[in-house]
Write a protein that holds these residues in place. Structure first.
Motif, PDB file in Angstrom:
ATOM      1  N   LEU A  66     -36.397  11.053  14.089  1.00 41.56           N
ATOM      2  CA  LEU A  66     -37.770  11.234  13.629  1.00 41.56           C
ATOM      3  C   LEU A  66     -38.464  12.265  14.514  1.00 41.56           C
ATOM      4  O   LEU A  66     -38.189  12.358  15.717  1.00 41.56           O
ATOM      5  N   PRO A  67     -39.378  13.050  13.950  1.00 48.75           N
ATOM      6  CA  PRO A  67     -40.088  14.056  14.769  1.00 48.75           C
ATOM      7  C   PRO A  67     -40.986  13.374  15.810  1.00 48.75           C
ATOM      8  O   PRO A  67     -41.573  12.323  15.557  1.00 48.75           O
ATOM      9  N   LYS A  68     -41.050  13.989  16.960  1.00 50.52           N
ATOM     10  CA  LYS A  68     -41.884  13.445  18.034  1.00 50.52           C
ATOM     11  C   LYS A  68     -43.338  13.866  17.825  1.00 50.52           C
ATOM     12  O   LYS A  68     -43.642  15.021  17.527  1.00 50.52           O
ATOM     13  N   LEU A  69     -44.215  12.893  18.002  1.00 51.99           N
ATOM     14  CA  LEU A  69     -45.645  13.150  17.871  1.00 51.99           C
ATOM     15  C   LEU A  69     -46.334  12.830  19.189  1.00 51.99           C
ATOM     16  O   LEU A  69     -45.795  12.117  20.042  1.00 51.99           O
ATOM     17  N   LYS A  70     -47.527  13.339  19.322  1.00 55.35           N
ATOM     18  CA  LYS A  70     -48.367  12.992  20.463  1.00 55.35           C
ATOM     19  C   LYS A  70     -49.433  12.009  20.011  1.00 55.35           C
ATOM     20  O   LYS A  70     -49.799  11.969  18.836  1.00 55.35           O
ATOM     21  N   GLU A  71     -49.892  11.223  20.952  1.00 54.93           N
ATOM     22  CA  GLU A  71     -50.900  10.227  20.602  1.00 54.93           C
ATOM     23  C   GLU A  71     -52.161  10.936  20.093  1.00 54.93           C
ATOM     24  O   GLU A  71     -52.673  11.878  20.699  1.00 54.93           O
ATOM     25  N   GLY A  72     -52.615  10.481  18.924  1.00 57.42           N
ATOM     26  CA  GLY A  72     -53.773  11.086  18.297  1.00 57.42           C
ATOM     27  C   GLY A  72     -53.440  12.199  17.334  1.00 57.42           C
ATOM     28  O   GLY A  72     -54.300  12.658  16.587  1.00 57.42           O
ATOM     29  N   GLU A  73     -52.201  12.634  17.298  1.00 63.48           N
ATOM     30  CA  GLU A  73     -51.800  13.716  16.395  1.00 63.48           C
ATOM     31  C   GLU A  73     -51.713  13.196  14.965  1.00 63.48           C
ATOM     32  O   GLU A  73     -51.297  12.058  14.720  1.00 63.48           O
ATOM     33  N   ILE A  74     -52.073  14.026  14.005  1.00 62.79           N
ATOM     34  CA  ILE A  74     -52.045  13.650  12.592  1.00 62.79           C
ATOM     35  C   ILE A  74     -50.640  13.892  12.049  1.00 62.79           C
ATOM     36  O   ILE A  74     -50.073  14.977  12.218  1.00 62.79           O
ATOM     37  N   ALA A  75     -50.083  12.858  11.382  1.00 60.98           N
ATOM     38  CA  ALA A  75     -48.738  12.980  10.810  1.00 60.98           C
ATOM     39  C   ALA A  75     -48.794  13.844   9.560  1.00 60.98           C
ATOM     40  O   ALA A  75     -49.636  13.625   8.673  1.00 60.98           O
ATOM     41  N   SER A  76     -47.887  14.835   9.485  1.00 62.10           N
ATOM     42  CA  SER A  76     -47.867  15.737   8.328  1.00 62.10           C
ATOM     43  C   SER A  76     -47.068  15.154   7.165  1.00 62.10           C
ATOM     44  O   SER A  76     -47.143  15.674   6.050  1.00 62.10           O
ATOM     45  N   LYS A 291     -39.182   1.045   6.272  1.00 56.52           N
ATOM     46  CA  LYS A 291     -40.523   0.681   6.727  1.00 56.52           C
ATOM     47  C   LYS A 291     -41.260   1.934   7.184  1.00 56.52           C
ATOM     48  O   LYS A 291     -40.729   2.763   7.929  1.00 56.52           O
ATOM     49  N   VAL A 292     -42.492   2.079   6.741  1.00 56.14           N
ATOM     50  CA  VAL A 292     -43.300   3.240   7.089  1.00 56.14           C
ATOM     51  C   VAL A 292     -43.857   3.036   8.498  1.00 56.14           C
ATOM     52  O   VAL A 292     -44.584   2.074   8.760  1.00 56.14           O
ATOM     53  N   ILE A 293     -43.503   3.948   9.413  1.00 52.38           N
ATOM     54  CA  ILE A 293     -44.008   3.872  10.786  1.00 52.38           C
ATOM     55  C   ILE A 293     -45.396   4.503  10.865  1.00 52.38           C
ATOM     56  O   ILE A 293     -46.340   3.913  11.389  1.00 52.38           O
ATOM     57  N   VAL A 294     -45.502   5.704  10.362  1.00 61.65           N
ATOM     58  CA  VAL A 294     -46.794   6.408  10.315  1.00 61.65           C
ATOM     59  C   VAL A 294     -46.929   7.045   8.936  1.00 61.65           C
ATOM     60  O   VAL A 294     -46.016   7.731   8.475  1.00 61.65           O
ATOM     61  N   ARG A 295     -48.042   6.801   8.295  1.00 58.67           N
ATOM     62  CA  ARG A 295     -48.273   7.393   6.985  1.00 58.67           C
ATOM     63  C   ARG A 295     -48.845   8.804   7.128  1.00 58.67           C
ATOM     64  O   ARG A 295     -49.477   9.138   8.128  1.00 58.67           O
ATOM     65  N   LYS A 296     -48.574   9.572   6.110  1.00 55.78           N
ATOM     66  CA  LYS A 296     -49.070  10.954   6.104  1.00 55.78           C
ATOM     67  C   LYS A 296     -50.597  10.949   6.197  1.00 55.78           C
ATOM     68  O   LYS A 296     -51.282  10.251   5.444  1.00 55.78           O
ATOM     69  N   GLY A 297     -51.103  11.738   7.152  1.00 54.84           N
ATOM     70  CA  GLY A 297     -52.545  11.842   7.335  1.00 54.84           C
ATOM     71  C   GLY A 297     -53.120  10.880   8.337  1.00 54.84           C
ATOM     72  O   GLY A 297     -54.297  10.990   8.694  1.00 54.84           O
TER      73      GLY A 297
END
Length: 788
Positions: A66-76, A291-297
């Motif tokens: 899965l792509p790495k995100l930063k805290e507070g970053e919006i999932a594309s 299972k959805v970890i982070v939804r788009k937006g």
């Protein structure tokens, strides 16, 4: 009694007839054709193909991280878990282990030997004092005694108590009373001070061990410290009816001799804490695939980043796909290699290769179906509202594990079907990571399918439906209940009911898949079922109506051949329906030119009289080729088509061959025997050979003017010996015993067909002319009847 014997049977046949060659094929083309022919007949080629396909679909292909995100970053895009994960809950596990450790009470050990040592010291002290009184001088008594006791027993007894002991002459009564009171107080347990309880003993209590096999949890009030022990001793002394001087003496001695006998056992306490921690199982929480970890937006939270990190870590730790593929390939290569050599020992090469191909295709098809149902099970479990239907394992009982076994049981033998059932159950077990429960479920369900087909018979394809619905489905339910009972933890009634419903659905789906795929497997792999044969032998079919109208003699000939061959097949235990169908269709090539065959020629028309022998033989021989073409147009099964092609083998058209030798001048034209032979090949199976014999015997029997028993017997012997000598029966595996049985059957059936009848009085059906009486005979006298 054997009426038929082959007395002129020769063990050495003549040279094999040469095959007709239309033209020489270029070597390169011939080599290329031979290469592809060898390839498609090589079982190891199919082994590699089957094993690779199975290994590819069975091997675990790790998905991308899965792509790495930063805290507070919006999932594309939606970040979804690509696999099922059982993740260790380290915090909960540590918390439960700490709780289990804290629940362990501190362990204190009561030393039983401490009182015994004190008792021994008291007895030795009093004995020493009595001995000292006997030997010491009176003025120096107390001071010397105190010094001697201190040196010998390491006990500092005050002078006042020593004086009291001396005055009592170290009384035995005081000695025993002292021992008894100290023993009573020590038995409860004495610790130096309760101020040393720093492990929450006042709130939780402690475990007091009196020996390796004796322990009990007690509150802190259950033992005494040294001060409480002396107070308890003083209380017990006050209850005694002795002099005040002895009471003071006992109290003074207790100050010196009463000692602690309970101590903290650190090693045992730590050991019990370790065991308590070890008994706590690791706590896992399950992350379902999809299972959805982070939804788009949405913003990525710290919790989301934790899940993403855990998923990526598990993906990195997964084993390499190529290694798994190689291991799976080697395992299934061993399975298929063993399978081939087993089938080769059981069947002939062509039949073994056909079954081998069918097993490989069936296993691959089964795996694809199981994969599809696994995907559907995951999908349904995610959207299910009932809690019992949210587990993927529940849906696995609805998989159609037995559809392949039903097909094999319907088309092949029980031995071959059992082998497929074993391989199918191993495939299921491997697919579910060695899950014994589903492996057993698949195998026993397969055995039930074998019994179901045997019970409902193979005459109709609906037996596959009945087997799945009325045999496999109930057995599935029984297995589900049994497997639940043998588990350590039995599921609730709702879970068992859901699994039972899925088991019934699995049986129904197996029946439906088998029923739909049966015709496909019949046509692709050349199987001829009883249902198909019943349809093919229907006398109302257009091909038989056409034959009866356009070639009535050939049609009647086919009926008689089928009667002869079917009766003999029953004697030998062959497939009577296949023999009957093959006999009925063996001469359908004559429908194209019926007028060129004797049985269809009218009395005043013989087309062969104006033809050369070579052309006539070509027309006669060509009916085999035209029969094969007609079989192809009618989409007849491969086995019947082979019977049509082989029912004359490579035998000689004797009539036109001998006629050619009479007509042609041998010096002008060379007569080659191979030009007057059928193209062949000779019969490759017993059914085709039986029809060849029946065909020739029936045709030859029509040439006999007087079909008596002896004449029919000679005819059968001549036909059989001719085919044996010509090598036409070399590839069909008939034994002499079977040939005798066939001959006996033919003889019985033919004689029944040509049985004599009594003459009808008063009728002259043959229109015999009346002759004048000669030699004293009257005009109406009959001559002798022809022999029967």
């Amino acid at each position: 009694m054997n009426f038929i014997s082959f007395r002129r049977l020769k063990l050495f046949k003549g040279p094999s007839p040469r095959q007709k060659n239309g033209g020489q094929e270029p070597p390169a083309e011939r080599e290329k054709r031979n290469f592809w022919r060898r390839l498609i007949q090589n079982p190891f080629f199919y082994l590699i193909v089957f094993v690779f396909v199975l290994s590819y679909f069975l091997s675990y292909v790790p998905p991308r991280s899965l792509p790495k995100l930063k805290e507070g970053e919006i999932a594309s895009t939606d970040l979804i878990s690509p696999l099922d994960l059982n993740i260790e809950d380290t915090e909960t596990t540590a918390k439960r282990r700490n709780e289990a450790e804290e629940a362990v009470l501190p362990v204190y050990t009561l030393d039983e030997n401490s009182f015994l040592s004190t008792e021994e010291s008291i007895r030795q002290l009093f004995e020493f004092g009595r001995d000292w009184l006997k030997s010491a001088s009176a003025p120096a008594r107390t001071a010397e005694l105190q010094k001697a006791v201190a040196e010998k027993f390491d006990i500092e007894i005050p002078v006042q108590e020593l004086d009291s002991l001396v005055k009592s002459n170290f009384s035995p009564e005081v000695q025993e009373t002292l021992i008894s009171l100290i023993g009573k107080v020590s038995s409860q347990g004495i610790i130096i001070s309760k101020n040393l309880f720093i492990r929450k003993e006042p709130e939780r209590g402690l475990t007091l061990m009196r020996g390796p096999a004796s322990e009990r949890p007690i509150p802190v009030d259950g033992i005494l410290d040294l001060i409480e022990g002396r107070e308890r001793f003083a209380s017990d002394v006050e209850k005694l009816e002795i002099s005040s001087r002895n009471k003071r003496l006992l109290l003074g001695l207790a100050e010196v001799l009463l000692r602690p006998n309970v101590s903290f056992n650190k090693a045992e306490t730590e050991s019990r804490k370790e065991r308590a921690r070890a008994r706590v199982e690791t706590v896992f929480y399950r992350l379902k695939k999809g299972k959805v970890i982070v939804r788009k937006g949405d913003e990525a939270t710290a919790e989301n980043l934790k899940w993403i990190s855990i998923i990526n870590q598990n993906l990195r730790e997964a084993r390499d796909w190529l290694v798994h593929l190689a291991g799976t390939f080697l395992l299934f290569a061993l399975f298929f290699l063993t399978l081939w050599y087993y089938l080769k020992s059981l069947l002939k090469f062509r039949a073994a290769l056909n079954i081998y191909l069918m097993m490989g295709v069936s296993l691959i098809l089964g795996l694809l179906v199981y994969k599809l149902f696994s995907f559907l099970a995951t999908l349904f479990s995610q959207f299910a509202r009932l809690p019992i239907l949210t587990e993927v394992e529940v849906y696995r009982f609805a998989f159609p594990y037995q559809f392949g076994v039903i097909i094999f049981a319907f088309l092949t033998t029980n031995t071959v079907t059992l082998i497929f059932a074993i391989l199918n159950s191993l495939l299921v077990g491997y697919m579910f990571q060695g899950h014994f429960q589903f492996m057993l479920f698949s195998f026993i369900g397969g055995l039930a399918a074998v019994y179901g087909i045997r019970y409902y018979q193979k005459q109709k394809r609906t037996s596959a439906l009945r087997t799945g619905l009325f045999v496999v489905a109930p057995i599935n339910v029984f297995l589900i209940i049994t497997l639940e009972l043998i588990q350590e933890k039995i599921g609730g009634p709702g879970a068992i009911a859901a699994e039972a419903i899925m088991g019934l659905l699995g049986g129904a789906l197996s029946a439906a898949f088998a029923f739909v795929l049966l015709p496909v497997f019949e046509n692709v792999f050349g199987f001829v079922t009883q249902t198909k044969l019943l349809d093919l032998t229907n006398s109302d079919l257009p091909v038989f109506r056409q034959m009866a109208m356009e070639a009535p003699g050939s049609y009647h000939h086919s009926l008689v051949v089928s009667t002869l061959a079917e009766k003999a097949a029953e004697e030998l235990g062959l497939d009577t329906m296949l023999v009957k169908a093959g006999a009925l269709y063996h001469d359908i090539g004559k429908v194209k030119r019926p007028e060129y065959f004797l049985e269809n020629i009218s009395r005043n028309s013989d087309l062969h009289k104006d033809m050369t022998p070579s052309l006539s033989s070509l027309v006669i021989i060509n009916h085999v080729k035209e029969g094969a073409e007609a079989a192809k147009k009618l989409k007849l099964p491969k086995k019947i088509k082979e019977i049509i092609e082989q029912h004359h083998g490579s035998s000689l058209v004797r009539y036109f061959f001998h006629k050619a030798k009479e007509v042609y001048d041998p010096e002008m034209q060379k007569i080659e025997e191979e030009n007057y032979r059928y193209p062949g090949p000779p019969p490759q199976g017993k059914e085709a050979a039986l029809i060849m014999l029946a065909d020739s015997v029936e045709a030859a029997s029509r040439s006999i003017k007087s079909p008596s028993r002896e004449n029919l017997k000679r005819l059968i012997i001549e036909i059989f010996e001719n085919y044996l000598q010509d090598g036409q029966l070399d590839d069909c595996d008939f034994s002499l015993r079977e040939l005798r049985a066939i001959a006996e059957s033919f003889h019985t059936t033919l004689f029944a067909i040509y049985h004599p009848r009594i003459q009808y009085p008063g009728f002259d059906f043959e229109m015999k002319k009346k002759k004048r009486p000669t030699n004293g005979k009257k005009a109406n006298d009959r001559g002798p009847e022809p022999p029967a």
